[in-house]
Each structure stands twice: as structure tokens, then as C-alpha cells.
Write an enzyme that holds these catalytic residues in place. Structure first.
Site, PDB file in Angstrom:
ATOM      1  N   LYS A 141       0.835  -1.203   0.000  1.00  0.00           N
ATOM      2  CA  LYS A 141       0.000   0.000   0.000  1.00  0.00           C
ATOM      3  C   LYS A 141       0.868   1.252   0.000  1.00  0.00           C
ATOM      4  CE  LYS A 141      -4.172   0.061   2.321  1.00  0.00           C
ATOM      5  NZ  LYS A 141      -5.042  -0.113   3.495  1.00  0.00           N
ATOM      6  N   ILE A 142       0.586   2.116  -0.953  1.00  0.00           N
ATOM      7  CA  ILE A 142       1.305   3.396  -1.069  1.00  0.00           C
ATOM      8  C   ILE A 142       0.254   4.508  -1.125  1.00  0.00           C
ATOM      9  CG2 ILE A 142       2.777   4.811  -2.577  1.00  0.00           C
ATOM     10  CD1 ILE A 142       4.112   2.253  -3.549  1.00  0.00           C
TER      11      ILE A 142
END
Length: 364
Positions: A141-142
Site C-alpha cells: 500500500k502506497i
């Protein structure tokens, strides 16, 4: 009669669980959710891990053990998280390999929220976490911040699956699709194949209404209360349909690329006046994902209505967002504020989490 949560999958939408801890994995409850409710993935974030680690003893032995070898408190945390993520990814492995390989069965792990505004460090940590978890069915997750866009492109260009989180605004969402497509083109240009790469763009819902609804009431536009987040999501889906049908996209698709699906996040109702399954029911449709908290899954299982709703009322969605403008409500500013606040909302629990690990070490 078929389980109500499972029925959602009949309309082409995957339900992922927005929760993880050791207990749900070891007790067999996660497997039960897979078998009975048709849950097809898991998402985690710093706040979820903070709750898991500070409210149970399940992690104490590992904190002591990892403390002897890991460098910083943050390293200890990621070692704990990776262990949970690997265990969940293994449970979802059969789903990942079912039918179209890689269509589903993903478990998401987030980079440190402290890096949300540093593209270079985010991309570096995304790659490190990917290698450490060492599972094909994991997404890193970014956050979809401005600097995050560069990190997303870079991470995709290395062949790593990405869950872009913290999206509130339509303009930023479109920039994220550009980062994904460019990353695929980069990976292809470097001589690699792209058919194994998967990504979702997580569009946050209920938080938009929490901010916008009081402003609408002030202006006497009560009929729009609770409508703006869903209208935004429907417009995002229009962008998705447009972006992933261009000639540029078709050239990648011919090489096996998968579209970056929209994922609806923050789908628990925060307003007690709303039906507790409101955000899930309003946005069911093909090629999308909805990540849902446990209590909302339970509510939907009990009284949710599964129907193909995503493409309904698109004109009305356009009109709703148009009316906001005429009321002098600046949605772009609100979504930017929400993004800034969202980073803060993940930083705080992360700080609390690192403190809880330190406290446990001191005891240990």
C-alpha cells in the site's frame, strides 16, 4: 438461500476484509469468512495493526524475539506485520490461483506512513517489504499523495503489486491511473512481462460525507446529505471506464495487463442516521473491490441488499457535484484537506503502535 455477502460477487465485485490480527487467522475465523461469505482478500493499515498489537498478548513473544535481532522499533513492527501478512496470504493462495490467476486473493501491507511525502524512501521501502513478504498475492500500500505518484510508478515498474491508498479526489485518482499505466509501460520497456502485475486504487468514501454534510445542512441543501461520497465514487468509475478503454491501454492489455480496479474504502457508515450498509449497497458493480470492516460485513450478511447499483444514477451524480459548486462548496479543497488529514490519521496510530512495542520490550 445464498449468503448475502457472497451474492455481491455475482455482480463482479470482490469483497475484501478491512481487518487483520493473529486471532482471526489462528482461530479459523478468517477461513470461515472465505468459505461462508466469499471474502476474497484482506487490507491492513497502521491503525488496524496498532489495535491488534496493543490490545492483545498474541504478539508479546515475537516482540521479545524480534527485539533481539531487529534494529529499530519500526523494524520490529514490520517483522510482526509481515508474519501476519504471510499467514493471511497463504490462506488466500487458493483464491489467487483460481480461474484467472491473480484476479483476487490479495493481502495488503502498507509502507510506513511517516514516508507519505517522500517518493524515494516510499519506493525503496515498498521494494524491501515486497521482498521480505515474498508472496505473489501481496499488495504494497502506497498513499496516493503527490509524491506518492512517483513512488507508485516506480514500484509498478519493478513488477510489484500496489494498492494505492488514501484517494479522495477525482483529479488525483486520474493521476494514479496514469502512474499505474506508465509503470506498466516502463516494466514492459525493460523487457519484462506484465501479466502478473495487479493494482487497486482505494477511493475513501464515508470521510467525504463526514466533512461535506454539515456544510450542506448549513446551506439548506439537506437533500444532498449523504450523497456526495457516492456521487464522487460513481464519477471515479466513469473515469476508470474511460481510461481503461483507450488505445494506449489496449496495447498493454494485449500484452496481458490487468486494469487497476477501483476499490471502495472507508465503507462503514460513520453517521448513525444512515443505514449501516449504505456505502456497500450503493456501489456494487463489475470489476471493483470493496474493502469492508468486520461489523459492516456482519450487518450486510444480516440485512444487506445485493444489486447492480454502481452504474445507476450517473446523471444524478454529475448533478450532485455540480450543485456543490453552485453552493460554493469547494470539493477539491476538501479532498486535499482529507488527504493531508489522512496522513496524520495514520501517523498517530503508527506512533502509538511503536510506543506499545517499546513498552512491551521494556516489560519483556
Amino acid at each position: 438461500m445464498e449468503n448475502k455477502v457472497k451474492q455481491i460477487h455475482n455482480f463482479g465485485q470482490s469483497i475484501w476484509l478491512d481487518f487483520i490480527d493473529r486471532q482471526i487467522i489462528s482461530s479459523g475465523n478468517l477461513q470461515k469468512l472465505i468459505d461462508e461469505d466469499g471474502i476474497r482478500g484482506v487490507t491492513s493499515n497502521p491503525a488496524i495493526f496498532e489495535k491488534a498489537i496493543s490490545s492483545s498478548d498474541d504478539y508479546n513473544d515475537d516482540i521479545t524475539a524480534f527485539g533481539k535481532e531487529a534494529g529499530t522499533t519500526e523494524d520490529i513492527f514490520f517483522n510482526l506485520a509481515i508474519k501476519d501478512i504471510q499467514a493471511a496470504a497463504d490462506l488466500f493462495d487458493p483464491l489467487y490461483n483460481e480461474g484467472v490467476v491473480g484476479a483476487d486473493g490479495y493481502v495488503s501491507l502498507e509502507v510506513s506512513p511517516f514516508l507519505a511525502l517522500d517518493a524515494e524512501k516510499t519506493a525503496k521501502q515498498a521494494e524491501e517489504l515486497w521482498k521480505k513478504v515474498d508472496r505473489k498475492n501481496v499488495m504494497i500500500k502506497i498513499p496516493g499523495t503527490k509524491p506518492g505518484l512517483q513512488a507508485i510508478r516506480e514500484t509498478i515498474s519493478k513488477g510489484i503489486n500496489v494498492n494505492v491508498t488514501l484517494l479522495f479526489g477525482l483529479e488525483r485518482y486520474e493521476e494514479v491511473t496514469e502512474a499505474y499505466i506508465s509503470g506498466l509501460e516502463d516494466h514492459l520497456a525493460a523487457g519484462h512481462n506484465i501479466e502478473h502485475i495487479s493494482s487497486v486504487a482505494s477511493f475513501f468514501l464515508s470521510r467525504i460525507d463526514v466533512v461535506v454534510d454539515p456544510l450542506l445542512k448549513e446551506k439548506g441543501a439537506d437533500d444532498l446529505v449523504g450523497e456526495v461520497a457516492v456521487a464522487s465514487a460513481k464519477k471515479a468509475y466513469e473515469i476508470y471506464k474511460r481510461v481503461f478503454s483507450t488505445d494506449r491501454w489496449k496495447a498493454l492489455e494485449a500484452k496481458g495487463a490487468k486494469p487497476q480496479r477501483l476499490l471502495w474504502a472507508s465503507t462503514g457508515s460513520k453517521n448513525p442516521d444512515f443505514k449501516d450498509t449504505k456505502y456497500v449497497e450503493a456501489l456494487i458493480g463489475p470489476d471493483t473491490v470493496d474493502t469492508v470492516p468486520l461489523e459492516t460485513i456482519e450487518a450486510f450478511r444480516d440485512h444487506g441488499i445485493a444489486a447492480d447499483t454502481l452504474m445507476l444514477g450517473l446523471d444524478q451524480a454529475t448533478e450532485t457535484l455540480g450543485r456543490l459548486k453552485s453552493l460554493g462548496i469547494d470539493l477539491d479543497k476538501i479532498t486535499q484537506d482529507l488527504e493531508d488529514e489522512g496522513i496524520e490519521k495514520f501517523n498517530k496510530p503508527f506512533e502509538k503502535l511503536l510506543k506499545a512495542i517499546e513498552d512491551q520490550q521494556a516489560k519483556g
